[in-house]
Design a protein around this motif. Structure first.
Motif, PDB file in Angstrom:
ATOM      1  N   LEU A 157      76.981  63.909  17.601  1.00  0.00           N
ATOM      2  CA  LEU A 157      77.353  62.763  16.777  1.00  0.00           C
ATOM      3  C   LEU A 157      78.290  61.845  17.554  1.00  0.00           C
ATOM      4  CD1 LEU A 157      78.045  64.564  13.391  1.00  0.00           C
ATOM      5  CD2 LEU A 157      76.015  63.268  14.049  1.00  0.00           C
ATOM      6  N   PHE A 158      78.422  60.611  17.086  1.00  0.00           N
ATOM      7  CA  PHE A 158      79.428  59.709  17.644  1.00  0.00           C
ATOM      8  C   PHE A 158      80.719  59.987  16.878  1.00  0.00           C
ATOM      9  CE2 PHE A 158      75.347  57.266  17.904  1.00  0.00           C
ATOM     10  CZ  PHE A 158      75.123  57.563  19.230  1.00  0.00           C
TER      11      PHE A 158
ATOM     12  N   LEU B 286      83.166  57.355  15.472  1.00  0.00           N
ATOM     13  CA  LEU B 286      82.612  56.387  14.534  1.00  0.00           C
ATOM     14  C   LEU B 286      82.566  57.038  13.155  1.00  0.00           C
ATOM     15  CD1 LEU B 286      81.784  55.081  17.226  1.00  0.00           C
ATOM     16  CD2 LEU B 286      79.594  54.491  16.194  1.00  0.00           C
TER      17      LEU B 286
ATOM     18  N   GLU C  34      78.986  54.211  10.232  1.00  0.00           N
ATOM     19  CA  GLU C  34      78.697  53.603  11.542  1.00  0.00           C
ATOM     20  C   GLU C  34      77.701  54.441  12.345  1.00  0.00           C
ATOM     21  OE1 GLU C  34      82.826  51.188  12.549  1.00  0.00           O
ATOM     22  OE2 GLU C  34      82.725  53.339  12.953  1.00  0.00           O
TER      23      GLU C  34
ATOM     24  N   VAL D 159      74.386  53.431  11.022  1.00  0.00           N
ATOM     25  CA  VAL D 159      74.001  52.111  11.541  1.00  0.00           C
ATOM     26  C   VAL D 159      73.578  52.228  13.010  1.00  0.00           C
ATOM     27  CG1 VAL D 159      74.785  49.770  12.063  1.00  0.00           C
ATOM     28  CG2 VAL D 159      75.451  50.842   9.913  1.00  0.00           C
ATOM     29  N   ALA D 160      74.304  53.050  13.764  1.00  0.00           N
ATOM     30  CA  ALA D 160      73.971  53.239  15.182  1.00  0.00           C
ATOM     31  C   ALA D 160      72.566  53.805  15.343  1.00  0.00           C
ATOM     32  CB  ALA D 160      74.989  54.161  15.857  1.00  0.00           C
TER      33      ALA D 160
ATOM     34  N   LEU E 123      69.555  50.588  15.178  1.00  0.00           N
ATOM     35  CA  LEU E 123      69.804  49.357  15.935  1.00  0.00           C
ATOM     36  C   LEU E 123      68.540  48.791  16.585  1.00  0.00           C
ATOM     37  CD1 LEU E 123      73.261  50.199  17.563  1.00  0.00           C
ATOM     38  CD2 LEU E 123      72.816  48.652  15.673  1.00  0.00           C
ATOM     39  N   THR E 124      67.439  49.525  16.525  1.00  0.00           N
ATOM     40  CA  THR E 124      66.209  48.965  17.102  1.00  0.00           C
ATOM     41  C   THR E 124      65.719  47.828  16.218  1.00  0.00           C
ATOM     42  OG1 THR E 124      64.816  50.514  15.900  1.00  0.00           O
ATOM     43  CG2 THR E 124      65.510  51.174  18.100  1.00  0.00           C
TER      44      THR E 124
ATOM     45  N   LYS F 183      66.283  47.661  12.120  1.00  0.00           N
ATOM     46  CA  LYS F 183      67.308  46.736  11.626  1.00  0.00           C
ATOM     47  C   LYS F 183      66.928  46.157  10.281  1.00  0.00           C
ATOM     48  CE  LYS F 183      68.586  44.569  15.642  1.00  0.00           C
ATOM     49  NZ  LYS F 183      68.700  43.411  16.509  1.00  0.00           N
TER      50      LYS F 183
ATOM     51  N   LEU G 176      67.347  48.417   7.220  1.00  0.00           N
ATOM     52  CA  LEU G 176      68.617  49.138   7.190  1.00  0.00           C
ATOM     53  C   LEU G 176      69.011  49.607   5.791  1.00  0.00           C
ATOM     54  CD1 LEU G 176      71.170  50.086   8.785  1.00  0.00           C
ATOM     55  CD2 LEU G 176      72.213  47.924   8.150  1.00  0.00           C
TER      56      LEU G 176
ATOM     57  N   ARG H  85      71.052  60.325  10.779  1.00  0.00           N
ATOM     58  CA  ARG H  85      71.151  59.288  11.810  1.00  0.00           C
ATOM     59  C   ARG H  85      69.807  59.091  12.507  1.00  0.00           C
ATOM     60  NH1 ARG H  85      74.781  60.504  17.085  1.00  0.00           N
ATOM     61  NH2 ARG H  85      73.166  62.091  17.225  1.00  0.00           N
ATOM     62  N   ALA H  86      69.123  60.222  12.792  1.00  0.00           N
ATOM     63  CA  ALA H  86      67.817  60.116  13.449  1.00  0.00           C
ATOM     64  C   ALA H  86      66.794  59.447  12.529  1.00  0.00           C
ATOM     65  CB  ALA H  86      67.332  61.499  13.870  1.00  0.00           C
TER      66      ALA H  86
ATOM     67  N   ARG I 236      76.837  44.798  15.236  1.00  0.00           N
ATOM     68  CA  ARG I 236      75.905  45.808  15.744  1.00  0.00           C
ATOM     69  C   ARG I 236      76.167  46.078  17.212  1.00  0.00           C
ATOM     70  NH1 ARG I 236      71.843  46.082  11.965  1.00  0.00           N
ATOM     71  NH2 ARG I 236      71.687  44.200  10.723  1.00  0.00           N
TER      72      ARG I 236
ATOM     73  N   ILE J 254      79.067  48.394  17.518  1.00  0.00           N
ATOM     74  CA  ILE J 254      78.728  49.779  17.182  1.00  0.00           C
ATOM     75  C   ILE J 254      77.952  50.414  18.335  1.00  0.00           C
ATOM     76  CG2 ILE J 254      77.312  51.215  15.654  1.00  0.00           C
ATOM     77  CD1 ILE J 254      78.285  49.573  13.326  1.00  0.00           C
TER      78      ILE J 254
ATOM     79  N   ARG K 252      80.511  51.205  21.073  1.00  0.00           N
ATOM     80  CA  ARG K 252      81.367  52.363  20.785  1.00  0.00           C
ATOM     81  C   ARG K 252      80.570  53.655  20.759  1.00  0.00           C
ATOM     82  NH1 ARG K 252      82.862  50.537  15.641  1.00  0.00           N
ATOM     83  NH2 ARG K 252      84.080  52.398  15.269  1.00  0.00           N
ATOM     84  N   ALA K 253      79.318  53.581  20.286  1.00  0.00           N
ATOM     85  CA  ALA K 253      78.460  54.772  20.291  1.00  0.00           C
ATOM     86  C   ALA K 253      78.199  55.201  21.734  1.00  0.00           C
ATOM     87  CB  ALA K 253      77.150  54.491  19.564  1.00  0.00           C
TER      88      ALA K 253
ATOM     89  N   ASP L 290      81.111  56.911  23.222  1.00  0.00           N
ATOM     90  CA  ASP L 290      81.257  58.269  22.697  1.00  0.00           C
ATOM     91  C   ASP L 290      80.283  59.242  23.346  1.00  0.00           C
ATOM     92  OD1 ASP L 290      83.331  58.479  20.980  1.00  0.00           O
ATOM     93  OD2 ASP L 290      82.130  58.855  19.196  1.00  0.00           O
TER      94      ASP L 290
ATOM     95  N   MET M 181      69.144  57.284  20.138  1.00  0.00           N
ATOM     96  CA  MET M 181      69.094  56.503  18.901  1.00  0.00           C
ATOM     97  C   MET M 181      68.445  55.144  19.136  1.00  0.00           C
ATOM     98  SD  MET M 181      70.154  58.452  16.687  1.00  0.00           S
ATOM     99  CE  MET M 181      69.775  59.935  17.610  1.00  0.00           C
ATOM    100  N   GLY M 182      67.929  54.934  20.335  1.00  0.00           N
ATOM    101  CA  GLY M 182      67.237  53.679  20.612  1.00  0.00           C
ATOM    102  C   GLY M 182      68.145  52.585  21.132  1.00  0.00           C
ATOM    103  N   ILE M 183      69.394  52.935  21.454  1.00  0.00           N
ATOM    104  CA  ILE M 183      70.307  51.937  22.002  1.00  0.00           C
ATOM    105  C   ILE M 183      69.978  51.728  23.480  1.00  0.00           C
ATOM    106  CG2 ILE M 183      72.729  51.485  22.613  1.00  0.00           C
ATOM    107  CD1 ILE M 183      73.474  53.016  20.001  1.00  0.00           C
TER     108      ILE M 183
END
Ligand SMILES: Nc1ncnc2c1ncn2[C@@H]1O[C@H](COP(=O)(O)OP(=O)(O)OP(=O)(O)O)[C@@H](O)[C@H]1O
Ligand SMILES: [Mg+2]
Lengths: 237, 289
Positions: free
Chosen positions: A89-90, A93, A97, A100-101, A104-105, A109, A112, A149-150, B166, B169, B172-173, B176, B184-186
């Motif tokens: 996990l983050f 955050l 959050e 939301v992370a 982000l794709t 989005k 959401l 999250r996934a 966004r 986030i 910061r992700a 981390d 997560m696709g970032i």
């Protein structure tokens, strides 16, 4: 056509070869279990699907198209996601959050708020804790968040690496129940890596047994459950 | 007895400088927090920004603060170029190799400035912020007040960027857990180069503020590099708030030290504060791991 297909995959970490010709098929809407002893290469298999190892040869097909050359985030955009071993996990955050992370794709989005509602319905506990830092969650809550999250990326295929690891027996049952419901009620296709071989094969449609980087046994989950070799190796313990 | 008005004056000077120091260090803190790389050339980006501000302000006869319309976007692109050309290739490498690369960049920038401008300091021809504000017994140079106010505003904006968008986030992700972020696709690569771009752009902004009351010289990077390092080490990974608090502490200590002990020992106060903080709190004042 399978939703996900590994064809004769040889992969590892730099010079360190781990997978030796792994072939796996995951059909749409299926739960496929991947089991095997420690160090067999289960995590490496999932990481290879996500593009986080060195792929020497073989191919990975998502809905018939090769993804072997795509970077990890592009694979996520195409509908693959993984709940990594140890949750990852983050921690700095908040729960919200983190979710939301996961969304982000570009595709995720737009959905959401729908996705948030879906995850909060699946795990009401996360809604109560939405403003809490992820690093302060209990083990069970953390695993719910890792799965939630996934799901935020709206995956068509979800890879789960030992989602029940380190959880109390009651929570283990709850996680398996969630996985089953995700298939039955939301139609998510899953490749599930687990130590709890019996539980996994009970909810899975099909299964693969991996040893030393090779698939040594494959078949319908139900028939694997009664397979003598497998019973001797895992189920008795 | 020390005169209370004098103490207030010293305190205000310290707070204003501290705010500016926080802004100078912010870019370094961002880059270090996200990609775990020590950019030794950070202070020399400030120096480069100061010269660029000098050149543009002199050529167009404009206030140094107006030049940011040009220097900030330019430095954003410069940061991305530097990231792609020399930082990216050494991201996973040994710390020693990373140090060699950014120290190399530092040497290059410093010698470039020496070759072009020689060791002679250059000031801007004019600035609107030259008059001081006087409130009773306290005098504040307008340039310092403006620098402090702008720094605070920018720190707040960056804080909002990191917590409310966004992009923030994603940043910061990634800070981390880089791998989990990719899962997560970032697009971690994009997070890296935008962070490096922003971190570099902030040095241009700080440089413009510095030029309203100071002059450009090739060794500016020495002071601001050291300063940034001390702030990041003290602030740990405490985000914008950690940077702000550390910057203020440094500014105030420096101001009292220079006024009450010796005006020439500026760097000494930085070192001593740094050593004391590391001795008391080895992980920095706001360390989190
Ligand atoms: N990042 C890595 N770099 C180098 N070798 C690795 C790395 N990760 C795993 N390995 C090695 O690859 C082999 C397979 O590991 P892997 O983690 O895939 O096994 P696993 O089946 O998931 O085991 P477990 O049940 O313990 O999670 C092991 O020999 C392991 O030491
Ligand atoms: Mg594993």
């Amino acid at each position: 056509m399978p939703a996900l297909e590994l064809k004769e995959v040889y992969a590892g970490y730099g010079e360190f070869r781990v997978l030796h010709g792994v072939t796996i098929e995951v059909g749409k809407g299926e739960i496929v279990a991947l089991v095997g002893p420690n160090g067999a290469g289960k995590t490496t298999t999932l990481r290879t699907i996500m593009g986080m190892t060195t792929l020497y040869s073989g191919d990975i097909l998502l809905n018939g198209n090769s993804i072997r050359r795509l970077p990890t985030h592009k694979r996520v955009e195409l509908g693959l996601t993984m709940v990594p071993e140890g949750r990852r996990l983050f921690n700095h955050l908040t729960v919200y959050e983190n979710l939301v992370a996961g969304a982000l794709t570009r595709k995720a989005k737009e959905k959401l708020s729908d996705s948030l509602e879906f995850v909060f319905t699946l795990f009401p506990r996360l809604k109560e804790r939405r403003n809490q830092l992820a690093g302060t969650l209990s083990g069970g809550e953390a695993q719910m968040l890792a799965i939630g999250r996934a799901l935020m990326s709206r995956p068509s295929i979800l890879l789960l690496d030992e989602p029940s690891l380190g959880l109390a027996p009651k929570l283990v049952i709850a996680i398996f129940d969630t996985v089953r419901r995700l298939r039955d009620e939301a139609g998510v296709t899953m490749l599930l890596v687990e130590q709890h071989v019996k539980h996994s094969l009970e909810i899975a449609d099909r299964g693969y047994v991996m040893e030393l980087g090779k698939i040594v046994l494959r078949g319908e989950a139900r028939s694997l459950l009664t397979d003598e070799r497998l019973r001797r190796a895992y189920l008795i313990i | 007895m020390i005169d209370p008005a004098y103490v207030t004056q010293i305190l205000i000077n310290g707070v204003l400088m501290g705010l500016l120091y926080s802004l100078v260090a912010l870019g370094l803190a961002l880059i270090f927090g996200v990609m775990d790389i020590i950019n030794f050339a950070h202070g020399d980006f400030v120096m480069l920004g100061a010269y660029l501000t000098f050149l543009i302000a002199t050529y167009f006869l404009i206030d140094p603060t107006v030049t940011i319309a040009l220097t900030v976007p330019l430095f954003f692109l410069l940061g991305i170029a530097v990231y792609k050309a020399i930082i990216k290739p050494v991201l996973g490498a040994e710390p020693l190799i990373q140090i060699a690369v950014t120290v190399g960049l530092l040497m290059f920038l410093r010698n470039l400035a020496l070759a072009i401008f020689h060791a002679e300091p250059r000031g801007v021809p004019y600035t609107v912020f030259s008059t001081p504000i006087t409130i009773g017994p306290i005098t504040i140079p307008l340039s310092r007040a403006a620098a402090g106010a702008v720094s605070l505003a920018v720190l707040y904006i960056v804080h909002l960027l990191l917590t409310r968008t966004r992009w923030g986030i994603a940043v910061r992700a990634t800070a981390d857990d880089r791998e989990a972020a990719a899962l997560m696709g970032i697009n971690v690569e994009r997070v890296y180069y935008t962070t490096f771009g922003l971190g570099t752009a902030l040095t241009a902004l700080a440089a413009a503020l510095i030029m309203t009351f100071s002059r450009a010289d090739p060794y500016l990077g020495l002071l601001y590099g050291l300063l940034s390092w001390v702030i990041v080490a003290m602030g740990g990974l405490g985000g914008v708030v950690g940077v702000l608090a550390s910057g203020l502490i440094l500014g105030i200590i420096e101001s009292f030290g220079m006024s009450l002990i010796s005006a020439g020992a500026r760097e000494l106060f930085l070192y001593v504060t740094f050593l004391v903080v590391l001795w008391v709190r080895p992980r920095g004042l706001f360390g989190r791991r």
